[in-house]
Design a protein around this motif. Structure first.
Motif, PDB file in Angstrom:
ATOM      1  N   ASP A 108      -6.950   2.012  -3.968  1.00  0.00           N
ATOM      2  CA  ASP A 108      -6.779   0.730  -3.265  1.00  0.00           C
ATOM      3  C   ASP A 108      -5.815  -0.143  -4.059  1.00  0.00           C
ATOM      4  OD1 ASP A 108      -6.923  -1.603  -1.841  1.00  0.00           O
ATOM      5  OD2 ASP A 108      -9.028  -2.039  -2.337  1.00  0.00           O
ATOM      6  N   GLN A 139       0.836  -1.198   0.000  1.00  0.00           N
ATOM      7  CA  GLN A 139       0.000   0.000   0.000  1.00  0.00           C
ATOM      8  C   GLN A 139       0.875   1.255   0.000  1.00  0.00           C
ATOM      9  OE1 GLN A 139      -3.366   0.303   0.150  1.00  0.00           O
ATOM     10  NE2 GLN A 139      -3.912  -1.861   0.165  1.00  0.00           N
ATOM     11  N   ARG A 154      -6.458  -3.970  -4.686  1.00  0.00           N
ATOM     12  CA  ARG A 154      -7.674  -4.505  -5.302  1.00  0.00           C
ATOM     13  C   ARG A 154      -7.345  -5.254  -6.595  1.00  0.00           C
ATOM     14  NH1 ARG A 154     -11.709  -0.031  -6.488  1.00  0.00           N
ATOM     15  NH2 ARG A 154     -12.878  -1.783  -7.384  1.00  0.00           N
TER      16      ARG A 154
END
Length: 386
Positions: A65, A4, A68
């Protein structure tokens, strides 16, 4: 895509910029790549818009995100690549469109970043993310493109194999019309090449318009047109570790004849009668091939024309045959024959008197003389292999 990262801290909400960026990328692609410059409202333009929009939205969603999944994007990219292959365009055209999209996208992002004055590290991280995303999209399209091309190549190769087998079995001048999937137009002439069993050819070195049948106990290939110097060099490179026999150039309807001659020459090579290196051409040995075309029949002719030799001992038989052959070949005086045989002229005259006594009128009869010369030549060819 990795761990992330705080991309949302670097940029504002990008969704409001998506429609304008999509239009900008489409306009840039159409202006740069003529293949994609289609009339407004055409179905093809809708395909382009769908691809650009899905990739831009996919990137924006992924920024929010990074973990994802991107199944929709991945599937669409593969289908776009497959579509390009079915359209017959080079893959480089689509890859250029991806590069344009990435550059325009990064230009828009840079303008947004300028308002926030991010660090150099943050800019580098975001640039890496964008170009990696687009590289992955381009790679997915390449997968779809290669899959379709491989399927098309397999279908074309199968059709070409059937076409080749029909060419050597039938005399239809328009046999190519039976196999449109082969994508092969028959030339005015074809040359068949016979190959030894289990021939290993370096396929990438073979010209793409050749037809091949290597899945047979007697493999062979077809060269469009005559065997030119470049074609010969190509075959010698591709068949460097083996031997091959080249038939005569013929109209496509006579391909079976060219293959039959090539296979006959290959048999003579195997017997050791001829060997000109990697390629032995029938056209270099036409008369010899004719003389050796029917061994049993030639043996029958030999028994009749050369029966006098069976009554002589082995040493006498050899010099009688050599002298007769020299006389038939040179038709010259004793001096010329002596040079040819490496003998004294008196020895040659003695031998000729013996032959005249044995053969009498057969020595001067045109038909008998021709038959004798023919059979001696054939026996000489055979005799070279012992």
């Amino acid at each position: 895509m990795g761990a992330q990262r705080p991309y949302t801290d670097l940029l504002p909400d990008l969704n409001e910029f998506v429609p304008g960026l999509v239009d900008e990328i489409i306009d840039g692609i159409r202006a740069t790549i003529p293949d994609y410059d289609r009339p407004q409202g055409s179905p093809y333009n809708e395909i382009i818009r769908c691809g650009v929009e899905r990739n831009v939205l996919g990137f924006v969603e992924w920024l929010a995100d990074p973990g994802r999944p991107l199944e929709r994007r991945n599937d669409l990219c593969r289908r776009i690549g497959a579509f390009e292959a079915m359209e017959g365009r080079p893959l480089a055209v689509l890859q250029s469109a991806y590069r344009i999209g990435a550059q325009l996208g990064w230009s828009r992002i840079q303008s947004l970043l300028a308002e926030r004055e991010p660090s150099a590290v943050a800019v580098s991280v975001l640039a890496e993310a964008l170009f990696r995303y687009m590289d992955e999209a381009a790679e997915l399209s390449r997968e779809g493109y290669d899959r379709v091309r491989a399927e098309e190549d397999e279908k074309r190769d199968a059709a070409r194999l059937l076409l080749l087998r029909d060419l050597v079995r039938r005399s239809d001048a328009d046999v190519e019309a039976l196999h449109p999937a082969a994508e092969w137009t028959a030339p005015a002439q074809v040359t068949l090449v016979a190959l030894p069993p289990r021939t290993s050819a370096v396929r990438p070195l073979l010209d793409p318009d050749l037809l091949l049948d290597l899945h047979t106990p007697e493999p062979y290939l077809l060269v469009p047109g005559p065997l030119t110097a470049p074609r010969r060099a190509m075959l010698e490179a591709a068949l460097a570790s083996g031997r091959a026999a080249v038939g005569l150039p013929v109209p496509p309807a006579r391909a079976a004849d060219s293959l039959r001659w090539a296979r006959r020459m290959l048999a003579l090579i195997t017997e050791g009668i001829f060997d000109d290196g990697t390629l032995t051409l029938c056209e270099d040995h036409l008369v010899s091939m004719w003389l050796l075309s029917d061994g049993p029949l030639m043996e029958q002719i030999a028994r009749r024309q050369l029966s006098f030799l069976t009554r002589a001992d082995e040493r006498r038989r050899q010099w009688l045959a050599d002298t007769l052959r020299a006389w038939l070949r040179t038709r010259g005086p004793a001096g010329r024959m002596g040079e040819d045989l490496g003998l004294h002229v008196q020895t040659v005259r003695y031998r000729m008197r013996v032959l005249e006594e044995i053969l009498q009128e057969d020595l001067t009869d045109p038909d008998s003389r021709f038959a004798t010369e023919t059979v001696l030549r054939a026996l000489w060819l055979r005799g070279r292999t012992g």
